[in-house]
Design an enzyme around this catalytic site. Sequence first.
Site, PDB file in Angstrom:
ATOM      1  N   TYR A  10     -58.144  -8.799  -7.623  1.00  0.00           N
ATOM      2  CA  TYR A  10     -59.269  -9.703  -7.367  1.00  0.00           C
ATOM      3  C   TYR A  10     -58.976 -10.599  -6.167  1.00  0.00           C
ATOM      4  O   TYR A  10     -57.825 -10.842  -5.801  1.00  0.00           O
ATOM      5  CB  TYR A  10     -59.560 -10.575  -8.587  1.00  0.00           C
ATOM      6  N   PHE A  20     -59.024 -19.326  -2.705  1.00  0.00           N
ATOM      7  CA  PHE A  20     -58.085 -20.152  -3.463  1.00  0.00           C
ATOM      8  C   PHE A  20     -57.024 -19.291  -4.183  1.00  0.00           C
ATOM      9  O   PHE A  20     -56.005 -19.812  -4.619  1.00  0.00           O
ATOM     10  CB  PHE A  20     -58.820 -21.040  -4.482  1.00  0.00           C
ATOM     11  N   ASP A  21     -57.279 -18.009  -4.290  1.00  0.00           N
ATOM     12  CA  ASP A  21     -56.288 -17.149  -4.950  1.00  0.00           C
ATOM     13  C   ASP A  21     -56.628 -15.680  -4.658  1.00  0.00           C
ATOM     14  O   ASP A  21     -57.792 -15.335  -4.426  1.00  0.00           O
ATOM     15  CB  ASP A  21     -56.270 -17.381  -6.463  1.00  0.00           C
ATOM     16  N   ILE A  48     -59.685 -17.324 -18.262  1.00  0.00           N
ATOM     17  CA  ILE A  48     -60.762 -18.307 -18.309  1.00  0.00           C
ATOM     18  C   ILE A  48     -62.004 -17.625 -18.874  1.00  0.00           C
ATOM     19  O   ILE A  48     -62.200 -16.415 -18.725  1.00  0.00           O
ATOM     20  CB  ILE A  48     -61.043 -18.895 -16.920  1.00  0.00           C
ATOM     21  N   TYR A  52     -62.670 -23.958 -14.741  1.00  0.00           N
ATOM     22  CA  TYR A  52     -61.681 -25.005 -14.994  1.00  0.00           C
ATOM     23  C   TYR A  52     -62.327 -26.379 -15.214  1.00  0.00           C
ATOM     24  O   TYR A  52     -61.650 -27.395 -15.188  1.00  0.00           O
ATOM     25  CB  TYR A  52     -60.680 -25.035 -13.839  1.00  0.00           C
ATOM     26  N   PHE A  73     -65.518 -14.547  -7.678  1.00  0.00           N
ATOM     27  CA  PHE A  73     -64.479 -13.521  -7.791  1.00  0.00           C
ATOM     28  C   PHE A  73     -65.029 -12.169  -7.346  1.00  0.00           C
ATOM     29  O   PHE A  73     -66.150 -11.779  -7.704  1.00  0.00           O
ATOM     30  CB  PHE A  73     -63.979 -13.392  -9.242  1.00  0.00           C
TER      31      PHE A  73
END
Length: 598
Positions: free
Chosen positions: A58, A68-69, A88, A114, A131
């Site tokens: 992902y 961010f990731d 999550i 979050y 995502f």
Amino acid sequence: MAPGSFFLLLLLLLLLSILGAPGLGEPGPLEDVVIDRYYIPKICLREVQMGDFIRYHYNGTFKDGKKFDSSYDRGATVAGVVGVGRLITGMDRGLQGMCVNERRHLIVPPHLGYGSIGVAGLIPPDATLYFDVVMLDIWNKKDKLQITTLSKPLHCNRTVESSDFVRYHYNGTLLDGTAFDSSYSKNSTYDTYVGMGSLIKGMDQGLLGMCAGEKRSIIIPPFLAYGEKGYGGSGIAPFVPPCPCASGPWSRLIPVPSSGSVIPPQASLVFSVLLVDFHNPKDTVSLEQLEVPEPCKRRAVSGDFVRYHYNGTLMDGTLFDSSYSRNHTYDTYIGKGYIIPGMDQGLQGVCVGERRRVVVPPHLAYGENGAGNKIPGSAVLIFDVHIIDFHNPEDPVEMETLYRPEGCNLTTRHQDFVRYHYNCSLLDGTKLFSSHDYEKPQEVTLGTNKVIEGLNRGLLDMCVGERRVLIVPPHLGHGESGARGVPGSAVLRFEVELISMEEGVPEGYLFIWHEEPPAGLYEQMDLNKDGEIPAEEFSTFIKTQVAEGKGRLMPSSDPDTVIADMFRNQDRNQDGRITPEELKLKSDEDQEKIHEEL
């Protein structure tokens, strides 16, 4: 609209703007995950369900595109269980129903991500997350091995069992199609025992029941493959997150190995398998009689010399050798160690003309090393053989009388002159020669080495009109070298019929008297009484003796030649005349030789 109602509407709009509510053109906050299935594979054998274990890649970004990731940046997929609180909530929901290789865009609202807390230094509070996900693997602890037969031979006499030694080709891929290994790329089969711990459990189970030549697809869940550790990587280490917070997303993911790994942890494996051959160390030679001629009067035993044709193949049908391609039989003794043990055993008991299939396990063939570049190590060999003939060095001429006239009192002996017809063939029926192809029968004086010894023996003790079949072994025929049109070491079959016979004379004689020779032989032979005997007088005298029954010539199709040979023997100085001193009977000559020796 009434003036009062319009005034109330204006007051409401003013109040909302003061409280910071969104304008009419702005959408409200998301209540659930937004899913965009922008790529769905044509074939979807399985969809993600609650409790499934999954692996996926992902990229995670904010609305403005800032990343961010990313699992790609870490060089490792993410692995986890869906629907048990390890992800999550938005991701748990967004992954439901995905297929392997499916791609989705997910928009996760803050309360499913979050929330109002975020992740310090990484994800701000109340952040909507975006995502881009690709699903790579799905499995469940309740999964079983999935076996699909792709092709299977029509005839399968035996299937793989535990403790068998197998040789197979394979292509190995992950569930998403990523190739991790192939025996074809190594140009060599994978060779191993089944059910003895040499293979992963899934392959041990997946090979059972296969036929040689069968193709299968075997899907193996991770717990029957390489499990949590995977296989083939170097420098494997868990991923260390930049944030150790228990509330961070990384605390809920299972660490995975570095990108050096060939098979990731918790990976389902797909093997496309072609079983080339298999055997068991306890196997003996397997025989299948394809064609047995009737009658079979004799079967080969150890010490016999066999001539046979063969095709040699591997169990998958690959031809490695053939005597037919050389247009020459394979000739050898059996039971003496000249050929591989399996063939030594497999040729025992064959009949002439028999077709037999001999299946030889490698420990009775070329073993683990194989032979040359055509017979791999540990290969099972299949020989389809056709027995042309066989014999033993001690064999005599085999005779079978087909017809013998009644009242037969006179039979052939050595030195007799015979006329006979014959057909000569190999034992497989191949015609070689026949006297019927010529204008007259074959003629020979028996015992004069004018025909092969086996035929000479077979013509003895025959009556005129008798018919026989003779089987002549090569040591009484044309031997190892053969002759024009006759293969080396060939057993010959003759059908003979005696047409006529003439009584012969003792060995070394050209003419014999029926009684005592006349007194004054020279004077009687000298017809014109001139003291010398030329060839014409000699010939006239001998022919007269034969005509009057007083003597007989050595049988021949050309009596004049025999008489001429007699004259040359008596004309010692070869001057064309016989003198009294030169004329001697053979019995007198033999007596002189005895005295000389004494």
